[in-house]
Design an enzyme around this catalytic site. Structure first.
Site, PDB file in Angstrom:
ATOM      1  N   GLU A  77       0.811  -1.237   0.000  1.00 10.40           N
ATOM      2  CA  GLU A  77       0.000   0.000   0.000  1.00 10.40           C
ATOM      3  C   GLU A  77       0.840   1.280   0.000  1.00 10.40           C
ATOM      4  OE1 GLU A  77      -2.702  -0.372   3.299  1.00 10.40           O
ATOM      5  OE2 GLU A  77      -3.646  -2.159   2.480  1.00 10.40           O
TER       6      GLU A  77
ATOM      7  N   ASN B 253       2.417  -5.057  -3.267  1.00  8.60           N
ATOM      8  CA  ASN B 253       1.034  -5.439  -2.924  1.00  8.60           C
ATOM      9  C   ASN B 253       0.194  -4.180  -2.685  1.00  8.60           C
ATOM     10  OD1 ASN B 253      -0.780  -7.686  -2.272  1.00  8.60           O
ATOM     11  ND2 ASN B 253      -0.766  -6.893  -0.175  1.00  8.60           N
TER      12      ASN B 253
ATOM     13  N   HIS C  96     -10.255  -6.724  -1.772  1.00  4.83           N
ATOM     14  CA  HIS C  96     -11.348  -6.680  -0.799  1.00  4.83           C
ATOM     15  C   HIS C  96     -12.509  -5.996  -1.521  1.00  4.83           C
ATOM     16  CE1 HIS C  96      -8.608  -7.899   2.380  1.00  4.83           C
ATOM     17  NE2 HIS C  96      -7.761  -6.961   1.968  1.00  4.83           N
TER      18      HIS C  96
ATOM     19  N   GLU D 144      -5.685 -11.014  -1.281  1.00  2.00           N
ATOM     20  CA  GLU D 144      -6.489 -10.869  -0.052  1.00  2.00           C
ATOM     21  C   GLU D 144      -7.981 -10.888  -0.356  1.00  2.00           C
ATOM     22  OE1 GLU D 144      -5.136  -7.568   2.362  1.00  2.00           O
ATOM     23  OE2 GLU D 144      -3.037  -7.959   1.864  1.00  2.00           O
TER      24      GLU D 144
ATOM     25  N   ASP E  23     -11.694 -11.071  -0.442  1.00  3.13           N
ATOM     26  CA  ASP E  23     -12.883 -11.343   0.366  1.00  3.13           C
ATOM     27  C   ASP E  23     -13.990 -10.431  -0.122  1.00  3.13           C
ATOM     28  OD1 ASP E  23     -12.169  -8.929   1.653  1.00  3.13           O
ATOM     29  OD2 ASP E  23     -11.574  -9.904   3.517  1.00  3.13           O
TER      30      ASP E  23
HETATM   31  C1  XIL Z   1      -5.204  -6.970   8.653  1.00  2.00           C
HETATM   32  C2  XIL Z   1      -5.407  -8.245   9.461  1.00  2.00           C
HETATM   33  O1  XIL Z   1      -6.348  -9.040   8.805  1.00  2.00           O
HETATM   34  C3  XIL Z   1      -5.843  -7.923  10.860  1.00  2.00           C
HETATM   35  O2  XIL Z   1      -5.838  -9.102  11.655  1.00  2.00           O
HETATM   36  C4  XIL Z   1      -4.921  -6.870  11.487  1.00  2.00           C
HETATM   37  O3  XIL Z   1      -5.432  -6.486  12.712  1.00  2.00           O
HETATM   38  C5  XIL Z   1      -4.775  -5.665  10.588  1.00  2.00           C
HETATM   39  O4  XIL Z   1      -4.341  -6.081   9.302  1.00  2.00           O
HETATM   40  N1  XIL Z   1      -4.563  -5.114   3.933  1.00  2.00           N
HETATM   41  C6  XIL Z   1      -3.436  -5.838   4.280  1.00  2.00           C
HETATM   42  C7  XIL Z   1      -3.483  -6.738   5.446  1.00  2.00           C
HETATM   43  O5  XIL Z   1      -2.453  -5.832   3.533  1.00  2.00           O
HETATM   44  O6  XIL Z   1      -2.240  -6.876   6.077  1.00  2.00           O
HETATM   45  C8  XIL Z   1      -4.533  -6.310   6.440  1.00  2.00           C
HETATM   46  O7  XIL Z   1      -4.615  -7.333   7.424  1.00  2.00           O
HETATM   47  C9  XIL Z   1      -5.864  -6.093   5.757  1.00  2.00           C
HETATM   48  C10 XIL Z   1      -5.759  -5.022   4.708  1.00  2.00           C
END
Ligand code: XIL
Length: 360
Positions: free
Chosen positions: A149, A197, A233, A266, A268
């Site tokens: 990010e 990422n 996401h 990631e 979802d």
């Molecule tokens: C999130 C985890 O899922 C949580 O358990 C933690 O508290 C915070 O981070 N993008 C990312 C991940 O790259 O590392 C994040 O993960 C979610 C958003």
């Protein structure tokens, strides 16, 4: 006897065709691709968790166990216990391990953010962290999210402790600090695949355009980078699934045309959740459709080599706490590890493999 034998063989063939693969893992193995999930090692004591994980996935990524707060209790110490647990589990079940993440502006320990280090000190701290962690996991973690990010929604390099607050000495020099961390990472483990990422740069927008330009320039200048991770996401409600799928396909296509791999890192699909935890059946159907189309967009690009969800059971997902429990139910298995429509969509698409379809 031979007749009997060949009849049972053809029966097996028919059952395989009719029923398809019995797990995501089997379907992904057959399609020659990785299907993974984020994991929390403290849940390895729960048998439904580990059984589902080992049966369904051929790759894992520590959700938090390789982030700074877990690895770095203070400036002089490294604590690899949680990360090592993930490695042991994965090796015992012949799974690949993605590492996440070496450089991020979030989730950093207080000693790092509050001690007012100078740029020169931060540069030394970060270089040492990357080297030490990648050396520790050399030969175990096959791919790393080196940086997470680093771009804002306008396509600018995001303000951060590593860039310009105060940064590692390359403040206001655009993507130079990102290039630097990739070079450090490559020296630390020349065999690991190195990924950039990012969130919300999955489709076509200012952020994904900026990432594409950065990747083009990195490739031109020989920066050691192997791929882009698209977090994914993606809420399904009020979304135009057709156009999201088409944009994701086009974005993956342009990135892979540069010779990069793409991993969906990631995935979802959060839904609206009532206070009693209920979700609408029609939302579950839309969610399944979103999963199906995202997976298809990956499968239809040969350079998209891994599909990973951010957890796998609705019992444990970051979406709940992140949204004050107004959203959730984002994953392919429900709270009791039963497969949802989203799971069946994933399985069907993975089983169909890479054969291109006209609908992206
Ligand atoms: C999130 C985890 O899922 C949580 O358990 C933690 O508290 C915070 O981070 N993008 C990312 C991940 O790259 O590392 C994040 O993960 C979610 C958003």
């Amino acid at each position: 006897m031979f007749k009997h034998f060949s009849r049972s063989l053809s029966l097996v063939a028919i059952i395989t065709v009719v029923c398809g693969a019995q797990s995501l893992r089997q379907a992904a193995d057959d399609a020659g691709l990785l299907v993974g999930t984020a994991v929390r090692p403290h849940l390895f004591s729960e048998s439904a968790y580990t059984q589902t994980l080992a049966h369904q996935y051929n790759m894992v990524e520590p959700e938090d166990a390789m982030k700074w707060p877990a690895l770095r209790p203070n400036n002089s110490t490294y604590d690899f216990r949680q990360g090592d647990e993930v490695v042991r589990f994965a090796q015992a079940h012949r799974m690949k391990i993605r590492g996440h993440c070496l450089v991020w502006d979030h989730d950093n320990p207080d000693w790092l953010t509050k001690d007012h280090f100078t740029a020169r000190q931060l540069s030394r701290i970060l270089h040492e962290h990357i080297t030490r962690v990648m050396t520790h996991y050399h030969g175990e973690v096959f791919a790393w999210d080196v940086i997470n990010e680093a771009t804002d929604e306008n396509g600018k390099v995001r303000d951060s402790i590593w860039y310009n607050q105060p940064g590692i000495g390359l403040s206001e020099k655009g993507t130079a600090y990102i290039e630097q961390v990739f070079r450090w990472a490559h020296t630390a483990d020349p065999h690991a695949l190195l990924f950039y990422n990012e969130a919300e740069g999955e489709g076509l927008n200012r952020k994904s355009d900026a990432i594409y330009s950065m990747m083009k320039s990195f490739k031109r200048h020989g920066v050691p980078i192997d791929g882009v991770g698209l977090q994914m996401h993606v809420p399904a409600i009020d979304a135009d699934i057709d156009s999201i799928a088409a944009e994701v396909f086009a974005n993956i296509a342009r990135l892979t045309a540069l010779g990069l791999q793409v991993h969906i890192t990631e995935l979802d699909v959060p839904l609206t959740v009532e206070p009693d935890g209920a979700v609408r059946p029609s939302d579950l159907a839309r969610q399944a459709e979103m999963y199906r189309r995202i997976v298809r967009a990956c499968l239809n690009n040969a350079g998209c080599t891994a599909i990973q969800t951010w957890g796998f059971t609705d019992k444990y997902s970051w979406i709940g706490s992140h949204s004050h429990h107004t959203r959730g139910a984002a994953l392919p298995f429900d709270q009791t590890y039963q497969p949802k429509a989203a799971y069946r969509a994933l399985l069907e698409e993975l089983s169909a493999g890479r054969s291109p379809r006209s609908d992206h």
